[in-house]
Design a protein around this motif. Structure first.
Motif, short mmCIF file in Angstrom:
data_model
loop_
_atom_site.label_atom_id
_atom_site.label_comp_id
_atom_site.label_asym_id
_atom_site.label_seq_id
_atom_site.Cartn_x
_atom_site.Cartn_y
_atom_site.Cartn_z
N THR A 66 -23.76 49.38 -20.46
CA THR A 66 -23.68 50.45 -19.38
C THR A 66 -23.37 52.00 -19.79
N TYR A 67 -22.53 51.95 -20.68
CA TYR A 67 -21.95 53.04 -20.96
C TYR A 67 -20.99 52.92 -22.18
N TRP A 68 -20.94 54.00 -23.01
CA TRP A 68 -20.22 53.89 -24.08
C TRP A 68 -19.54 55.28 -24.39
N GLU A 69 -18.41 55.27 -25.21
CA GLU A 69 -17.64 56.33 -25.61
C GLU A 69 -17.25 56.36 -26.98
N LEU A 70 -17.27 57.50 -27.78
CA LEU A 70 -17.05 57.61 -29.15
C LEU A 70 -15.68 58.00 -29.12
N LEU A 71 -14.61 57.47 -29.57
CA LEU A 71 -13.13 58.39 -29.38
C LEU A 71 -12.76 58.68 -30.67
N PHE A 72 -12.24 59.80 -31.12
CA PHE A 72 -11.66 60.26 -32.18
C PHE A 72 -10.00 60.31 -31.74
N ASN A 125 -15.91 52.61 -27.69
CA ASN A 125 -15.59 51.87 -26.56
C ASN A 125 -17.01 51.60 -25.74
N LEU A 126 -17.28 50.24 -25.75
CA LEU A 126 -18.69 49.62 -24.96
C LEU A 126 -18.30 49.09 -23.52
N TYR A 127 -18.88 49.58 -22.65
CA TYR A 127 -18.68 49.08 -21.34
C TYR A 127 -20.06 48.04 -21.19
N ILE A 128 -19.57 46.79 -20.92
CA ILE A 128 -20.83 45.84 -20.98
C ILE A 128 -20.87 45.43 -19.64
N ALA A 129 -22.16 45.17 -19.29
CA ALA A 129 -22.24 44.58 -17.66
C ALA A 129 -21.86 43.16 -17.73
N GLY A 130 -20.77 42.87 -16.48
CA GLY A 130 -20.44 41.85 -16.44
C GLY A 130 -19.02 41.57 -17.06
#
Length: 142
Positions: free
Chosen positions: A63-69, A125-130
């Motif tokens: 549903t959403y992702w973030e690439l974090l340094f 960071n992966l925001y996965i449905a459920g």
């Protein structure tokens, strides 16, 4: 007659234990497994790719992702920069046993390597449905 009842009880206990172990194995083998890798290129016009692989047989929706340094501060990796998907980006569907690529080219391009990151890390960071919490995966260790 007493021995017969005990043998049936032992047989029932053994059979139910075996079936419970089979069920645990089925649940364990069908769990959601995600792998993250990269294909970094030194040219901003081609860009860097981060590959997300769904190793399980069940499809999933990111549903959403973030690439974090991240840099290390007092025993913890703290983000100092992040990249997010463009506005209006919808859910990313990943079928079972398949992969997708996130491309970072042009203005989203980032330098990588020991000189650019200098001991810092790159996480996704992966925001996965459920799922309530995001799945944090190490992409690159500089």
């Amino acid at each position: 007659m007493e021995i017969f009842k005990e043998l049936i009880a032992i047989w029932g206990a053994g059979l139910s234990t075996l079936l419970a172990l089979i069920k645990i194995w089925e649940l364990w083998s069908s769990r959601r497994r995600i792998e993250v890798s990269y294909n970094f290129v030194g040219l901003p016009e081609i860009g860097n790719d981060i590959i997300i692989r769904n190793l399980s047989d069940k499809p999933m929706t990111v549903t959403y992702w973030e690439l974090l340094f991240c840099e290390k501060k007092a025993f913890k990796w703290v983000p100092y920069r992040n990249e997010n998907p463009a506005d209006g980006t919808s859910d990313i569907y990943i079928a079972g046993h398949s992969s997708i690529k996130l491309n970072f080219s042009g203005p989203k391009y980032f330098a990588w390597g020991h000189k650019a990151l200098g001991g810092k890390r790159l996480y996704l960071n992966l925001y996965i449905a459920g799922k309530r919490k995001p799945v944090k995966k190490l992409v690159y260790e500089g």
